[in-house]
Motif scaffolding. Structure first.
Motif, PDB file in Angstrom:
ATOM      1  N   PHE A  72      61.740 -38.253  72.679  1.00  0.00           N
ATOM      2  CA  PHE A  72      62.473 -37.024  72.397  1.00  0.00           C
ATOM      3  C   PHE A  72      63.724 -37.347  71.585  1.00  0.00           C
ATOM      4  O   PHE A  72      64.002 -36.714  70.570  1.00  0.00           O
ATOM      5  N   TYR A  73      64.506 -38.321  72.044  1.00  0.00           N
ATOM      6  CA  TYR A  73      65.731 -38.699  71.341  1.00  0.00           C
ATOM      7  C   TYR A  73      65.457 -39.254  69.943  1.00  0.00           C
ATOM      8  O   TYR A  73      66.296 -39.118  69.056  1.00  0.00           O
ATOM      9  N   CYS A  74      64.304 -39.866  69.760  1.00  0.00           N
ATOM     10  CA  CYS A  74      63.935 -40.413  68.441  1.00  0.00           C
ATOM     11  C   CYS A  74      63.378 -39.338  67.510  1.00  0.00           C
ATOM     12  O   CYS A  74      63.095 -39.609  66.349  1.00  0.00           O
ATOM     13  N   GLY A  75      63.189 -38.123  68.029  1.00  0.00           N
ATOM     14  CA  GLY A  75      62.666 -37.038  67.209  1.00  0.00           C
ATOM     15  C   GLY A  75      61.165 -37.086  67.017  1.00  0.00           C
ATOM     16  O   GLY A  75      60.640 -36.477  66.092  1.00  0.00           O
ATOM     17  N   ILE A  76      60.488 -37.810  67.890  1.00  0.00           N
ATOM     18  CA  ILE A  76      59.027 -37.899  67.802  1.00  0.00           C
ATOM     19  C   ILE A  76      58.432 -36.648  68.441  1.00  0.00           C
ATOM     20  O   ILE A  76      58.769 -36.280  69.572  1.00  0.00           O
ATOM     21  N   ASP A  77      57.560 -35.974  67.705  1.00  0.00           N
ATOM     22  CA  ASP A  77      56.961 -34.729  68.165  1.00  0.00           C
ATOM     23  C   ASP A  77      56.029 -34.990  69.349  1.00  0.00           C
ATOM     24  O   ASP A  77      55.161 -35.870  69.281  1.00  0.00           O
ATOM     25  N   GLN A  78      56.252 -34.263  70.427  1.00  0.00           N
ATOM     26  CA  GLN A  78      55.395 -34.320  71.614  1.00  0.00           C
ATOM     27  C   GLN A  78      55.525 -32.997  72.356  1.00  0.00           C
ATOM     28  O   GLN A  78      56.521 -32.297  72.223  1.00  0.00           O
ATOM     29  N   ASP A  79      54.519 -32.672  73.118  1.00  0.00           N
ATOM     30  CA  ASP A  79      54.474 -31.387  73.807  1.00  0.00           C
ATOM     31  C   ASP A  79      55.667 -31.146  74.731  1.00  0.00           C
ATOM     32  O   ASP A  79      56.079 -30.012  74.930  1.00  0.00           O
TER      33      ASP A  79
END
Length: 144
Positions: A72-79
């Motif tokens: 989340f903090y890295c900006g990686i898209d996940q549900d």
């Protein structure tokens, strides 16, 4: 990723992960891509713990949650990102605990945020991760 899944994936390709004391070896490494060998190295601590019988479903739930928070903090898209964002915006103590966890992991040698944290965890990070997990789950259950 669950260590069992990594072990099973290697086995399906004809390479076996072998534990000798605390050292992890790959039998038939020629059967896998070099990237998969790097994956095993990145998750070595968790694979070793699993192979020794010291990795429970609860441990996995906690560690997987920490992995998702870091993504989340890295900006990686996940549900889960919207739920994580909502929780952290409404739980200052939880946010502070996550920040503290990241600092401790950094002190343990974790410098590349896109690298799994597995090999940089210790008793202190495990305890803090469990506290963060419990805060997050309490928040999510309250909102359910």
């Amino acid at each position: 990723m669950h260590p069992k899944q990594i072990i099973d994936d290697f086995k399906s390709m004809g390479a076996t992960l072998v534990l000798d004391n605390d050292e992890l070896y790959i039998d038939n490494p020629e059967n896998i891509y070099p990237e998969l060998e790097e994956l095993a190295k990145s998750y070595k601590a968790r694979i070793v713990a699993f192979m020794k019988g010291n990795y429970s479903d609860q441990d996995h739930a906690v560690k997987q949650t920490m992995d998702k928070i870091i993504k989340f903090y890295c900006g990686i898209d996940q549900d889960m990102n919207e739920k994580i964002n909502d929780w952290l915006n409404n739980d200052a103590e939880g946010t502070a605990a996550v920040m503290q966890l990241l600092i401790i992991l950094n002190h343990n040698g974790w410098e590349k945020v896109t690298e799994p944290i597995c090999n940089f965890e210790n008793d202190v990070t495990d305890k803090l991760s469990k506290e963060i997990f419990e805060r997050a789950m309490a928040y999510f259950k309250k909102g359910a």
